[in-house]
Design a protein around this motif. Structure first.
Motif, PDB file in Angstrom:
ATOM      1  N   SER A 174       0.826  -1.204   0.000  1.00 28.18           N
ATOM      2  CA  SER A 174       0.000   0.000   0.000  1.00 28.18           C
ATOM      3  C   SER A 174       0.861   1.255   0.000  1.00 28.18           C
ATOM      4  CB  SER A 174      -0.925   0.001   1.228  1.00 28.18           C
ATOM      5  OG  SER A 174      -1.843  -1.069   1.179  1.00 28.18           O
ATOM      6  N   ALA A 175       1.960   1.219   0.767  1.00 28.93           N
ATOM      7  CA  ALA A 175       2.882   2.353   0.788  1.00 28.93           C
ATOM      8  C   ALA A 175       3.483   2.574  -0.594  1.00 28.93           C
ATOM      9  CB  ALA A 175       3.983   2.106   1.818  1.00 28.93           C
ATOM     10  N   GLN A 176       3.834   1.493  -1.277  1.00 24.87           N
ATOM     11  CA  GLN A 176       4.409   1.604  -2.615  1.00 24.87           C
ATOM     12  C   GLN A 176       3.405   2.194  -3.602  1.00 24.87           C
ATOM     13  OE1 GLN A 176       5.521  -2.485  -2.978  1.00 24.87           O
ATOM     14  NE2 GLN A 176       7.600  -2.163  -2.236  1.00 24.87           N
ATOM     15  N   LYS A 177       2.126   1.822  -3.450  1.00 25.47           N
ATOM     16  CA  LYS A 177       1.095   2.362  -4.334  1.00 25.47           C
ATOM     17  C   LYS A 177       0.926   3.860  -4.102  1.00 25.47           C
ATOM     18  CE  LYS A 177      -3.663   1.721  -5.911  1.00 25.47           C
ATOM     19  NZ  LYS A 177      -4.888   0.883  -5.841  1.00 25.47           N
ATOM     20  N   LEU A 178       0.947   4.270  -2.846  1.00 22.60           N
ATOM     21  CA  LEU A 178       0.841   5.695  -2.543  1.00 22.60           C
ATOM     22  C   LEU A 178       2.025   6.469  -3.120  1.00 22.60           C
ATOM     23  CD1 LEU A 178      -0.457   5.876   1.147  1.00 22.60           C
ATOM     24  CD2 LEU A 178      -1.624   6.666  -0.904  1.00 22.60           C
ATOM     25  N   ILE A 179       3.224   5.915  -2.987  1.00 22.73           N
ATOM     26  CA  ILE A 179       4.415   6.565  -3.540  1.00 22.73           C
ATOM     27  C   ILE A 179       4.298   6.715  -5.055  1.00 22.73           C
ATOM     28  CG2 ILE A 179       6.885   6.229  -3.999  1.00 22.73           C
ATOM     29  CD1 ILE A 179       7.059   4.970  -1.178  1.00 22.73           C
ATOM     30  N   GLN A 180       3.810   5.657  -5.700  1.00 23.18           N
ATOM     31  CA  GLN A 180       3.653   5.701  -7.148  1.00 23.18           C
ATOM     32  C   GLN A 180       2.645   6.775  -7.554  1.00 23.18           C
ATOM     33  OE1 GLN A 180       2.120   2.103  -8.953  1.00 23.18           O
ATOM     34  NE2 GLN A 180       3.261   2.467 -10.843  1.00 23.18           N
ATOM     35  N   LEU A 181       1.541   6.885  -6.808  1.00 22.95           N
ATOM     36  CA  LEU A 181       0.528   7.894  -7.110  1.00 22.95           C
ATOM     37  C   LEU A 181       1.053   9.304  -6.868  1.00 22.95           C
ATOM     38  CD1 LEU A 181      -2.619   6.200  -5.517  1.00 22.95           C
ATOM     39  CD2 LEU A 181      -2.302   6.703  -7.942  1.00 22.95           C
ATOM     40  N   LEU A 182       1.836   9.450  -5.803  1.00 23.34           N
ATOM     41  CA  LEU A 182       2.277  10.788  -5.412  1.00 23.34           C
ATOM     42  C   LEU A 182       3.487  11.268  -6.208  1.00 23.34           C
ATOM     43  CD1 LEU A 182       1.775  13.113  -3.446  1.00 23.34           C
ATOM     44  CD2 LEU A 182       3.278  11.977  -1.811  1.00 23.34           C
ATOM     45  N   LEU A 183       4.452  10.377  -6.418  1.00 14.85           N
ATOM     46  CA  LEU A 183       5.715  10.778  -7.041  1.00 14.85           C
ATOM     47  C   LEU A 183       5.865  10.294  -8.483  1.00 14.85           C
ATOM     48  CD1 LEU A 183       8.158  10.076  -4.056  1.00 14.85           C
ATOM     49  CD2 LEU A 183       7.020  12.226  -4.651  1.00 14.85           C
ATOM     50  N   GLY A 184       4.972   9.385  -8.905  1.00 15.44           N
ATOM     51  CA  GLY A 184       5.063   8.882 -10.270  1.00 15.44           C
ATOM     52  C   GLY A 184       6.207   7.933 -10.504  1.00 15.44           C
ATOM     53  N   CYS A 185       6.666   7.260  -9.431  1.00 15.15           N
ATOM     54  CA  CYS A 185       7.773   6.316  -9.571  1.00 15.15           C
ATOM     55  C   CYS A 185       7.512   5.101  -8.683  1.00 15.15           C
ATOM     56  CB  CYS A 185       9.110   6.972  -9.187  1.00 15.15           C
ATOM     57  SG  CYS A 185       9.187   7.531  -7.472  1.00 15.15           S
ATOM     58  N   ASP A 186       8.167   4.005  -9.013  1.00 19.55           N
ATOM     59  CA  ASP A 186       8.020   2.771  -8.245  1.00 19.55           C
ATOM     60  C   ASP A 186       9.031   2.736  -7.110  1.00 19.55           C
ATOM     61  OD1 ASP A 186       5.947   1.765  -9.810  1.00 19.55           O
ATOM     62  OD2 ASP A 186       7.353   0.935 -11.276  1.00 19.55           O
ATOM     63  N   SER A 187       8.597   2.275  -5.945  1.00 19.57           N
ATOM     64  CA  SER A 187       9.489   2.134  -4.805  1.00 19.57           C
ATOM     65  C   SER A 187      10.239   0.808  -4.887  1.00 19.57           C
ATOM     66  CB  SER A 187       8.685   2.195  -3.503  1.00 19.57           C
ATOM     67  OG  SER A 187       9.518   1.991  -2.390  1.00 19.57           O
ATOM     68  N   ASP A 188      11.409   0.760  -4.273  1.00 25.23           N
ATOM     69  CA  ASP A 188      12.275  -0.418  -4.333  1.00 25.23           C
ATOM     70  C   ASP A 188      11.975  -1.389  -3.187  1.00 25.23           C
ATOM     71  OD1 ASP A 188      14.268  -2.240  -4.855  1.00 25.23           O
ATOM     72  OD2 ASP A 188      15.867  -1.019  -3.965  1.00 25.23           O
ATOM     73  N   ASN A 189      10.746  -1.902  -3.147  1.00 29.48           N
ATOM     74  CA  ASN A 189      10.354  -2.998  -2.245  1.00 29.48           C
ATOM     75  C   ASN A 189      10.914  -2.875  -0.826  1.00 29.48           C
ATOM     76  OD1 ASN A 189       9.032  -5.357  -1.563  1.00 29.48           O
ATOM     77  ND2 ASN A 189      10.785  -6.643  -2.071  1.00 29.48           N
ATOM     78  N   GLY A 190      10.517  -1.786  -0.161  1.00 31.21           N
ATOM     79  CA  GLY A 190      10.884  -1.640   1.242  1.00 31.21           C
ATOM     80  C   GLY A 190      12.092  -0.765   1.478  1.00 31.21           C
TER      81      GLY A 190
ATOM     82  N   ILE B 163      -8.455   2.339  13.888  1.00 33.50           N
ATOM     83  CA  ILE B 163      -9.368   2.602  12.785  1.00 33.50           C
ATOM     84  C   ILE B 163      -8.739   2.014  11.524  1.00 33.50           C
ATOM     85  CG2 ILE B 163     -10.555   4.369  11.425  1.00 33.50           C
ATOM     86  CD1 ILE B 163     -10.283   6.229  13.874  1.00 33.50           C
ATOM     87  N   GLN B 164      -9.353   0.969  10.995  1.00 27.16           N
ATOM     88  CA  GLN B 164      -8.860   0.341   9.772  1.00 27.16           C
ATOM     89  C   GLN B 164      -9.590   0.957   8.589  1.00 27.16           C
ATOM     90  OE1 GLN B 164      -9.292  -3.906   9.623  1.00 27.16           O
ATOM     91  NE2 GLN B 164      -8.668  -4.053   7.475  1.00 27.16           N
ATOM     92  N   THR B 165      -8.836   1.530   7.658  1.00 25.56           N
ATOM     93  CA  THR B 165      -9.418   2.260   6.552  1.00 25.56           C
ATOM     94  C   THR B 165      -8.879   1.743   5.232  1.00 25.56           C
ATOM     95  OG1 THR B 165      -9.502   4.222   7.943  1.00 25.56           O
ATOM     96  CG2 THR B 165      -9.841   4.553   5.616  1.00 25.56           C
ATOM     97  N   GLN B 166      -9.772   1.669   4.245  1.00 23.27           N
ATOM     98  CA  GLN B 166      -9.363   1.311   2.890  1.00 23.27           C
ATOM     99  C   GLN B 166      -9.700   2.491   1.996  1.00 23.27           C
ATOM    100  OE1 GLN B 166     -11.327  -2.081   0.962  1.00 23.27           O
ATOM    101  NE2 GLN B 166      -9.342  -2.852   0.348  1.00 23.27           N
ATOM    102  N   PHE B 167      -8.660   3.112   1.426  1.00 27.21           N
ATOM    103  CA  PHE B 167      -8.857   4.286   0.590  1.00 27.21           C
ATOM    104  C   PHE B 167      -9.051   3.926  -0.877  1.00 27.21           C
ATOM    105  CE2 PHE B 167      -6.511   5.959   4.251  1.00 27.21           C
ATOM    106  CZ  PHE B 167      -7.354   6.989   4.625  1.00 27.21           C
ATOM    107  N   PHE B 168      -8.392   2.903  -1.340  1.00 26.60           N
ATOM    108  CA  PHE B 168      -8.571   2.358  -2.678  1.00 26.60           C
ATOM    109  C   PHE B 168      -8.714   0.851  -2.525  1.00 26.60           C
ATOM    110  CE2 PHE B 168      -5.654   5.953  -3.011  1.00 26.60           C
ATOM    111  CZ  PHE B 168      -6.217   6.730  -4.023  1.00 26.60           C
ATOM    112  N   ASP B 169      -9.123   0.180  -3.591  1.00 25.20           N
ATOM    113  CA  ASP B 169      -9.106  -1.283  -3.548  1.00 25.20           C
ATOM    114  C   ASP B 169      -7.680  -1.752  -3.314  1.00 25.20           C
ATOM    115  OD1 ASP B 169     -11.813  -1.765  -3.942  1.00 25.20           O
ATOM    116  OD2 ASP B 169     -11.637  -1.565  -6.112  1.00 25.20           O
ATOM    117  N   GLY B 170      -7.463  -2.497  -2.235  1.00 27.17           N
ATOM    118  CA  GLY B 170      -6.147  -3.048  -1.964  1.00 27.17           C
ATOM    119  C   GLY B 170      -5.211  -2.132  -1.210  1.00 27.17           C
TER     120      GLY B 170
END
Length: 201
Positions: free
Chosen positions: A89-105, A171-178
């Protein structure tokens, strides 16, 4: 002020906790949509009052690799906030925000900064909803971030606040699918009493 029994809170209090979750999630969704410049779907959050020892299993296991954003709580109540994201989920947020893929942790300084800001926005949204409902002045401290197993991340608020109050609000929240996020508020016992008193309970 009468001492509260956290094991026997009534349904009215849980309704208030759910309202905090709903309002906070709504505010966080609006803020995230502006930050990410895209539509963010909000799902009705699950709100639970848990013991520290229960949280690891609820979020999928203490060995699950996660990103944790830790903030203190100041003002008229004190305690800690922990916003946790599954690494995917963190990687997806990074991709949405910065337009790049994160290096798996392995997060760059820019990626860490982006996630801290997201954690800040979401934490402030939930604290603002709590402040609005209680009339208390509440605000977060500067965030710190770690990437580790869930159990290790959870040990920080457990060590600091577990000796004062062993219950926390999750509080468990889902902002997008997955995309799953977990907002964990751990006030000290005196702060729980202030919150309940401000709500007229």
């Amino acid at each position: 002020m009468a001492k509260i029994d956290l094991d026997h809170l009534n349904q009215e209090y849980f309704d208030v906790l759910r309202e905090i979750g709903n309002i906070g999630t709504g505010n966080a969704t609006t803020a995230l949509a502006k930050m990410l410049d895209c539509k963010v779907d909000m799902y009705v959050p699950q709100v639970k009052l848990l013991e520290f020892s229960e949280v690891g299993n609820v979020i999928g296991g203490e060995e699950l690799l996660m990103v944790g954003i830790y903030l203190g709580v100041q003002g008229e109540i004190s305690g800690s906030i922990l916003f946790m994201l599954e690494i995917s989920s963190a990687q997806k947020l990074i991709q949405l925000l910065l337009g790049c893929d994160s290096d798996n942790g392995h997060l760059s300084e820019m990626e860490e900064s982006a996630l801290k800001e997201i954690g800040n926005i979401i934490s402030a949204s939930y604290l603002n909803s709590l402040s609005t409902l209680t009339g208390l002045s509440i605000y977060p401290t500067v965030p710190a971030l770690s990437v580790d197993m869930a159990g290790a991340i959870l040990s920080v608020p457990a060590i600091v606040y577990g000796t004062m109050a062993d219950k926390l609000l999750m509080i468990q929240t889902q902002f997008f699918d997955g995309l799953n996020g977990y907002f964990i508020l751990a006030p000290d016992l005196e702060s729980y009493e202030k919150i309940l008193s401000s709500l007229g309970m």
